[in-house]
Design an enzyme around this catalytic site. Structure first.
Site, PDB file in Angstrom:
ATOM      1  N   GLY A 127       0.779  -1.240   0.000  1.00  0.00           N
ATOM      2  CA  GLY A 127       0.000   0.000   0.000  1.00  0.00           C
ATOM      3  C   GLY A 127       0.810   1.289   0.000  1.00  0.00           C
ATOM      4  N   SER A 128       2.000   1.257  -0.618  1.00  0.00           N
ATOM      5  CA  SER A 128       2.783   2.504  -0.624  1.00  0.00           C
ATOM      6  C   SER A 128       2.147   3.567  -1.522  1.00  0.00           C
ATOM      7  CB  SER A 128       4.237   2.245  -1.008  1.00  0.00           C
ATOM      8  OG  SER A 128       4.346   1.889  -2.353  1.00  0.00           O
ATOM      9  N   ASN A 129       1.466   3.145  -2.581  1.00  0.00           N
ATOM     10  CA  ASN A 129       0.748   4.131  -3.411  1.00  0.00           C
ATOM     11  C   ASN A 129      -0.436   4.713  -2.647  1.00  0.00           C
ATOM     12  OD1 ASN A 129       1.759   4.529  -6.250  1.00  0.00           O
ATOM     13  ND2 ASN A 129       1.846   2.297  -6.100  1.00  0.00           N
ATOM     14  N   MET A 186      -4.538  -7.058  -6.228  1.00  0.00           N
ATOM     15  CA  MET A 186      -4.025  -8.184  -7.006  1.00  0.00           C
ATOM     16  C   MET A 186      -5.095  -9.103  -7.603  1.00  0.00           C
ATOM     17  SD  MET A 186      -1.007  -7.261  -6.850  1.00  0.00           S
ATOM     18  CE  MET A 186      -0.024  -8.570  -7.569  1.00  0.00           C
ATOM     19  N   ARG A 187      -6.337  -8.624  -7.667  1.00  0.00           N
ATOM     20  CA  ARG A 187      -7.392  -9.443  -8.252  1.00  0.00           C
ATOM     21  C   ARG A 187      -7.897  -8.791  -9.525  1.00  0.00           C
ATOM     22  NH1 ARG A 187     -11.598 -12.934  -5.496  1.00  0.00           N
ATOM     23  NH2 ARG A 187     -10.079 -14.584  -5.660  1.00  0.00           N
ATOM     24  N   ILE A 191     -10.770  -7.800 -11.822  1.00  0.00           N
ATOM     25  CA  ILE A 191     -12.216  -7.620 -11.658  1.00  0.00           C
ATOM     26  C   ILE A 191     -12.904  -8.321 -12.825  1.00  0.00           C
ATOM     27  CG2 ILE A 191     -14.125  -5.961 -11.532  1.00  0.00           C
ATOM     28  CD1 ILE A 191     -12.148  -4.007 -10.209  1.00  0.00           C
ATOM     29  N   ASN A 220      -6.292   2.090 -12.492  1.00  0.00           N
ATOM     30  CA  ASN A 220      -5.230   1.205 -12.009  1.00  0.00           C
ATOM     31  C   ASN A 220      -3.882   1.791 -12.409  1.00  0.00           C
ATOM     32  OD1 ASN A 220      -4.069  -1.247 -10.939  1.00  0.00           O
ATOM     33  ND2 ASN A 220      -3.721  -1.886 -13.048  1.00  0.00           N
ATOM     34  N   HIS A 227       0.033   0.624 -13.386  1.00  0.00           N
ATOM     35  CA  HIS A 227       0.813  -0.549 -13.809  1.00  0.00           C
ATOM     36  C   HIS A 227       2.266  -0.105 -14.019  1.00  0.00           C
ATOM     37  CE1 HIS A 227       1.222  -4.584 -15.445  1.00  0.00           C
ATOM     38  NE2 HIS A 227       2.004  -4.068 -16.372  1.00  0.00           N
TER      39      HIS A 227
END
Ligand code: GRF
Length: 206
Positions: free
Chosen positions: A14-16, A92-93, A95, A110, A112
């Site tokens: 969760g650094s972002n 990490m899922r 959708i 998102n 990337h």
């Protein structure tokens, strides 16, 4: 100015997420995190939400195996907290639910760690770029659609990785840029509109 109500979804470090929280605190990002949602009860990002008294919703992937049911639980939470934007930050899922994707069309973003479409659909893009011998890689912020890592591109940054000596070094270099770019894009959402015309995203200030 009215703050954009956002939901942040993350599965790990969760650094972002932290970068977004910090930018909100310093007035650089006109958003308000209404809810933090995770599929991983062990995610370090939960602590970051707790520190800020942000409601945490854990929807444990081990407990709900059915992908549609899982995504619909997420949708229910997004509806409940009235998310105007859904920010995936190391979630990490994939959708899968059309119902969720349709309900939040062009409202899920998102980040990337590559210049898409290079190293699309991998969770190890930084190491793959290093192993390939790339001199330049980067980051991409895009809308989430049913095409994994293939939604319309909102923002990209090219990053010189020619001096990097390992995939870890590439990852460390790219994440520094991610921490600056993601809060800025969220802030732009709060201040304007991203209009999607085919594959092209056009920005208009309100
Ligand atoms: C980042 O590299 C992001 O690009 C990718 O997942 C990683 C999340 O890192 N989608 P963190 O959890 O924000 O530290």
């Amino acid at each position: 100015m009215e703050k954009l109500p956002i939901a942040v979804l993350a599965s790990g470090r969760g650094s972002n997420f932290q970068a977004i929280l910090d930018a909100i605190d310093s007035g650089e990002c006109a958003a308000e995190v209404k809810v933090f949602i995770t599929d991983n009860p062990e995610a370090k990002a939960i602590e970051r939400a707790n520190t800020k008294n942000i409601p945490v919703e854990v929807i444990d992937k081990k407990e709900i195996k059915d992908r549609e049911q899982f995504d619909l639980k997420i949708k229910k939470k997004l509806d409940e907290y009235k998310a105007g934007l859904v920010v995936l930050a190391g979630y990490m899922r994939i959708i899968k639910s059309k119902e969720l994707l349709d309900a939040y069309k062009y409202k899920i973003i998102n980040i990337h760690p590559s210049l898409l479409p290079a190293f699309k659909g991998t969770t190890n893009a930084q190491h793959e770029a290093y192993d390939y011998g790339c001199k330049v890689s980067g980051l991409t912020i895009h809308f989430v659609t049913d095409d994994v890592d293939g939604g319309p591109i909102i923002y990209q940054e090219a990053i010189d990785i020619s001096g990097c000596k390992s995939g870890d070094e590439v990852a460390a270099k790219i994440i520094e840029h991610e921490h600056k770019a993601y809060p800025k894009v969220v802030d732009s959402f709060a201040k304007g509109n991203y209009v999607v015309e085919g594959k092209h995203v056009v920005y208009a200030e309100r």
